[in-house]
Design an enzyme around this catalytic site. Structure first.
Site, PDB file in Angstrom:
ATOM      1  CG  ASN A 130       0.272  -0.129   2.480  1.00 32.88           C
ATOM      2  OD1 ASN A 130       0.550   0.516   2.529  1.00 32.88           O
ATOM      3  ND2 ASN A 130      -0.677  -0.843   3.637  1.00 32.88           N
ATOM      4  CD  GLU A 183       2.568  -2.281   3.571  1.00 33.85           C
ATOM      5  OE1 GLU A 183       1.880  -2.607   4.086  1.00 33.85           O
ATOM      6  OE2 GLU A 183       2.114  -2.073   1.843  1.00 33.85           O
ATOM      7  CG  ASP A 198      -5.219  -9.952   4.211  1.00 33.20           C
ATOM      8  OD1 ASP A 198      -3.824  -9.243   4.438  1.00 33.20           O
ATOM      9  OD2 ASP A 198      -5.245  -9.471   5.207  1.00 33.20           O
TER      10      ASP A 198
END
Length: 346
Positions: free
Chosen positions: A222, A225, A294
């Site tokens: 993302n 990150e 996820d």
């Protein structure tokens, strides 16, 4: 390369074919199995002891998080998941494994259960009124403090290699507990079955150590990150995003990098191809991002293993991500929901 923005570069019929093919895909999901615990209550009053809310307890829900949620999403989308990791013999570990087995398409025999291991748990307390949506008040994280012994690590890797030999794809979910190593991923990669395409898919989602992994099919960080990895701030600056995405491609030697950007959608980077910016699907009034990463990586893994191009896989992941962030808590997306999203997107 100059970025490209479009919403209809991929034939919807082709996307529907790929979703149908998910049922033939087996995915080894290797990584950190977490427990997401949700405690719900209704606001009763403000405490006299401190300026805090007093909640009347309503219910508790325990669902798989981390690699467990990725495996749940693979199963919900119609694929078969072979989960490999570690869970404790504590109550949280027992309940989360039960929840995974209830899915029906998750093989949990790859989960090692050391007696001294405490399953990492994230407890979220949510409060609201009788006629209002419950909002998260506080989150309590209980990390494991039990180091894995050599025997446990050998058992995990043995089960990882066994599962990989029976799978078409490897999904790595690294939340930084120390379980996932780049060497174990590399060995598992060599065991994968080529499946429908003859090209096994390896996808990595790593919270803190993405640059440790090399030669994957794709990674799905993302935006925050990416910012943390390079010490940058992206925001609305597309040039900064472009430079970071290209740097990630180079340093990981991945075939594709998909950066998820919340309400700004996604950006797909491939070598020798222009960047594709994909607008968010559905409303940008996001309800809950818990576990959305996820869902994205599970969808992309299944799609690439089914023969999708990186752009086709990214667009399917974008549909799935847009659906799941409108759900409360750690949620999944079903294959039929994905089909309806494709059909409704005009």
């Amino acid at each position: 390369m100059s970025p490209r923005r479009n919403t209809h570069a991929v034939d919807p019929g082709r996307l529907l074919e790929l979703v149908d093919a998910f049922a033939s895909i087996r995915v080894t999901v290797f990584g950190d199995l977490l427990v997401d615990e949700f405690i719900y209550g209704e606001v009763a009053r403000v405490s006299r002891e401190a300026p805090v809310l007093i909640l009347d307890y309503d219910s508790t829900e325990i669902v798989p998080g981390g690699a467990g949620n990725a495996a749940n999403n693979v199963a919900a989308l119609g694929g078969s998941a072979m989960a490999v990791g570690v869970a404790g013999r504590d109550e949280s570990g027992r309940r989360v494994l039960e929840a995974m087995r209830d899915r029906g398409r998750i093989d949990a025999r790859g989960i090692v259960r050391p007696s001294s291991y405490r399953t990492p748990t994230k407890t979220r307390i949510l409060a609201g009124g009788v006629h209002s949506a419950k909002q998260q008040v506080v989150r309590i994280d209980r990390a494991t403090r039990s180091a894995l012994g050599d025997a446990d690590r050998r058992a995990i890797e043995s089960r990882l290699l066994t599962a990989a030999a029976r799978s078409h794809a490897l999904l790595v979910s690294d939340y930084g507990t120390g379980l996932v190593t780049s060497s174990a991923v590399a060995r598992a990669k060599r065991r994968l079955n080529g499946g429908l395409t003859g090209r096994p898919a390896v996808l990595v989602d790593s919270r803190y150590g993405l640059l440790r992994f090399r030669g994957m099919t794709a990674c799905t960080p993302n935006e925050s990150e990416v910012e943390h990895l390079f010490g940058i701030k992206i925001g609305e600056n597309v040039r900064v995003l472009e430079k970071a995405g290209r740097e990630l491609l180079s340093r990981t030697r991945a075939a594709a990098v998909l950066v998820t950007r919340g309400s700004r959608g996604m950006a797909l980077f491939e070598r020798d191809r222009p960047t594709v910016h994909i607008p968010i699907f559905g409303s940008d009034q996001i309800a809950d991002v818990t576990g959305a990463g996820d869902t994205v990586i599970a969808t992309m893994t299944l799609a690439l293993a089914a023969g999708a191009t990186p752009e086709e896989a990214a667009r399917l992941a974008n549909y799935a991500g847009g659906i799941v962030v409108m759900k409360r808590g750690t949620a999944t997306v079903g294959a039929e929901e994905l089909r309806q999203a494709i059909l409704s997107d005009d």
